[in-house]
Design an enzyme around this catalytic site. Structure first.
Site, PDB file in Angstrom:
ATOM      1  CE  LYS A  11      -3.957  -2.250   2.256  1.00  0.00           C
ATOM      2  NZ  LYS A  11      -4.948  -2.195   3.369  1.00  0.00           N
ATOM      3  CE1 TYR A  51      -9.435  -3.111   0.593  1.00  0.00           C
ATOM      4  CE2 TYR A  51      -8.318  -1.243  -0.404  1.00  0.00           C
ATOM      5  CZ  TYR A  51      -8.290  -2.399   0.356  1.00  0.00           C
ATOM      6  OH  TYR A  51      -7.098  -2.853   0.881  1.00  0.00           O
ATOM      7  CG  PHE A  59     -13.208   2.057   7.209  1.00  0.00           C
ATOM      8  CD1 PHE A  59     -12.734   1.450   6.063  1.00  0.00           C
ATOM      9  CD2 PHE A  59     -13.864   1.270   8.154  1.00  0.00           C
ATOM     10  CE1 PHE A  59     -12.903   0.084   5.839  1.00  0.00           C
ATOM     11  CE2 PHE A  59     -14.043  -0.101   7.935  1.00  0.00           C
ATOM     12  CZ  PHE A  59     -13.558  -0.684   6.769  1.00  0.00           C
ATOM     13  CB  THR A  93      -7.243  -5.471  10.061  1.00  0.00           C
ATOM     14  OG1 THR A  93      -7.744  -6.653   9.434  1.00  0.00           O
ATOM     15  CG2 THR A  93      -7.600  -4.246   9.244  1.00  0.00           C
ATOM     16  CG  ASN A 114      -3.664  -2.196   6.937  1.00  0.00           C
ATOM     17  OD1 ASN A 114      -3.521  -1.918   5.753  1.00  0.00           O
ATOM     18  ND2 ASN A 114      -4.707  -2.834   7.408  1.00  0.00           N
ATOM     19  CG  HIS A 117      -5.483  -6.360  -0.277  1.00  0.00           C
ATOM     20  ND1 HIS A 117      -6.700  -6.524   0.354  1.00  0.00           N
ATOM     21  CD2 HIS A 117      -5.512  -7.205  -1.347  1.00  0.00           C
ATOM     22  CE1 HIS A 117      -7.423  -7.413  -0.329  1.00  0.00           C
ATOM     23  NE2 HIS A 117      -6.722  -7.841  -1.367  1.00  0.00           N
ATOM     24  CD  GLU A 128      -8.866  -9.291  -3.752  1.00  0.00           C
ATOM     25  OE1 GLU A 128      -9.683  -8.844  -2.931  1.00  0.00           O
ATOM     26  OE2 GLU A 128      -7.779  -9.800  -3.408  1.00  0.00           O
TER      27      GLU A 128
HETATM   28  P1  ATP Z   1      -7.180  -5.880   3.323  1.00  0.00           P
HETATM   29  O1  ATP Z   1      -8.556  -6.137   2.717  1.00  0.00           O
HETATM   30  O2  ATP Z   1      -6.604  -4.545   2.914  1.00  0.00           O
HETATM   31  O3  ATP Z   1      -6.259  -7.024   3.096  1.00  0.00           O
HETATM   32  P2  ATP Z   1      -8.108  -6.751   5.891  1.00  0.00           P
HETATM   33  O4  ATP Z   1      -8.773  -7.868   5.126  1.00  0.00           O
HETATM   34  O5  ATP Z   1      -7.177  -7.120   6.999  1.00  0.00           O
HETATM   35  O6  ATP Z   1      -7.315  -5.795   4.902  1.00  0.00           O
HETATM   36  P3  ATP Z   1     -10.634  -5.351   5.865  1.00  0.00           P
HETATM   37  O7  ATP Z   1     -11.630  -5.477   6.966  1.00  0.00           O
HETATM   38  O8  ATP Z   1     -10.890  -6.044   4.576  1.00  0.00           O
HETATM   39  O9  ATP Z   1      -9.206  -5.778   6.468  1.00  0.00           O
HETATM   40  O10 ATP Z   1     -10.436  -3.790   5.599  1.00  0.00           O
HETATM   41  C1  ATP Z   1      -9.862  -3.319   4.394  1.00  0.00           C
HETATM   42  C2  ATP Z   1      -8.940  -2.173   4.706  1.00  0.00           C
HETATM   43  O11 ATP Z   1      -9.719  -1.066   5.165  1.00  0.00           O
HETATM   44  C3  ATP Z   1      -7.936  -2.422   5.841  1.00  0.00           C
HETATM   45  O12 ATP Z   1      -6.776  -3.099   5.440  1.00  0.00           O
HETATM   46  C4  ATP Z   1      -7.626  -1.020   6.277  1.00  0.00           C
HETATM   47  O13 ATP Z   1      -6.686  -0.391   5.378  1.00  0.00           O
HETATM   48  C5  ATP Z   1      -8.993  -0.341   6.144  1.00  0.00           C
HETATM   49  N1  ATP Z   1      -9.739  -0.390   7.393  1.00  0.00           N
HETATM   50  C6  ATP Z   1     -10.340  -1.473   7.934  1.00  0.00           C
HETATM   51  N2  ATP Z   1     -10.961  -1.168   9.102  1.00  0.00           N
HETATM   52  C7  ATP Z   1     -10.742   0.165   9.281  1.00  0.00           C
HETATM   53  C8  ATP Z   1     -11.112   1.100  10.299  1.00  0.00           C
HETATM   54  N3  ATP Z   1     -11.847   0.739  11.352  1.00  0.00           N
HETATM   55  N4  ATP Z   1     -10.684   2.370  10.137  1.00  0.00           N
HETATM   56  C9  ATP Z   1      -9.951   2.764   9.063  1.00  0.00           C
HETATM   57  N5  ATP Z   1      -9.588   1.940   8.080  1.00  0.00           N
HETATM   58  C10 ATP Z   1      -9.955   0.651   8.187  1.00  0.00           C
HETATM   59 MG    MG Z   2      -9.976  -7.534   3.390  1.00  0.00          MG
END
Ligand code: ATP
Ligand code: MG
Length: 140
Positions: A11, A51, A59, A93, A114, A117, A128
Site C-alpha cells: 500500500k 474495495y 471508513f 488488520t 497498514n 492487502h 482480484e
Molecule cells: P485488506 O482487505 O486490505 O487485506 P483486511 O482484510 O485485513 O485488509 P478489511 O476489513 O478487509 O481488512 O479492511 C480493508 C482495509 O480497510 C484495511 O486493510 C484497512 O486499510 C482499512 N480499514 C479497515 N478497518 C478500518 C477502520 N476501522 N478504520 C480505518 N480503516 C480501516
Molecule cells: Mg480484506
C-alpha cells in the site's frame, strides 16, 4: 493443502517509506513466490471498485483517498496454501493486534495505513488477480 495463488498490494504508506524490498523479504521468507509484480498508481475508480465490498463502511471514503495517495505495488504470490499463509504473514488488520514478525507489526502505521492487502478467500483471489494481471503477466 495445495499450491494456490493469492493477490497482494503493497500500500502507499509502505511504498512511500521505501519498504517494498523489506516486505518482499518477509513474503519470500515465508515460502511464497512472487510470480507477478508491478508498481502502479490506482485511480479513484479502480480503488472504489476494488474495495467496493466496504462501500457502506464509515471508513470507505478515507480508505479510497489513502489508496490513491501514492503508488502501490500489486503482486501475485504463489505457494502452499498461499491465501492463508499470506494472511498469517500480513498479521492482523490493526497493527496493534498483529503478532511479532508479521508485516503489519513490523511496518504498519495504523489500522488504515497498514502496509499490505491480501485476498481473504479463493473466491476473492479469483476476482482480484485478473482485475490487475493478464495470464501472460503471471510467470510461475
Ligand atoms: P485488506 O482487505 O486490505 O487485506 P483486511 O482484510 O485485513 O485488509 P478489511 O476489513 O478487509 O481488512 O479492511 C480493508 C482495509 O480497510 C484495511 O486493510 C484497512 O486499510 C482499512 N480499514 C479497515 N478497518 C478500518 C477502520 N476501522 N478504520 C480505518 N480503516 C480501516
Ligand atoms: Mg480484506
Amino acid at each position: 493443502m495445495s499450491i494456490q495463488r493469492t493477490f497482494s498490494i503493497i500500500k502507499p504508506d509502505a511504498t512511500a517509506r521505501n519498504l517494498t524490498g523489506g516486505i518482499n523479504a518477509l513474503i519470500e521468507a515465508a515460502g511464497l513466490r512472487i510470480v507477478a509484480q508491478k508498481r502502479i498508481w490506482l485511480t479513484r475508480v479502480q480503488a472504489e471498485s476494488f474495495y467496493g465490498v466496504h462501500q457502506a463502511r464509515p471508513f470507505f471514503a478515507d480508505l479510497v483517498s489513502f489508496m490513491i495517495s501514492g503508488p502501490v505495488v500489486v503482486q501475485v504470490l504463489e505457494g502452499e496454501d498461499a491465501i492463508a499463509t499470506y494472511r498469517k504473514v500480513m498479521g492482523a488488520t490493526n497493527p496493534t493486534d498483529a503478532d511479532a514478525g508479521t508485516i503489519r507489526k513490523e511496518f504498519a502505521q495504523s489500522i488504515e495505513a497498514n502496509s499490505v492487502h491480501g485476498s481473504d478467500a479463493p473466491e476473492t483471489a479469483a476476482i482480484e488477480i485478473p482485475f490487475f494481471f493478464s495470464g501472460c503477466e503471471i510467470v510461475g
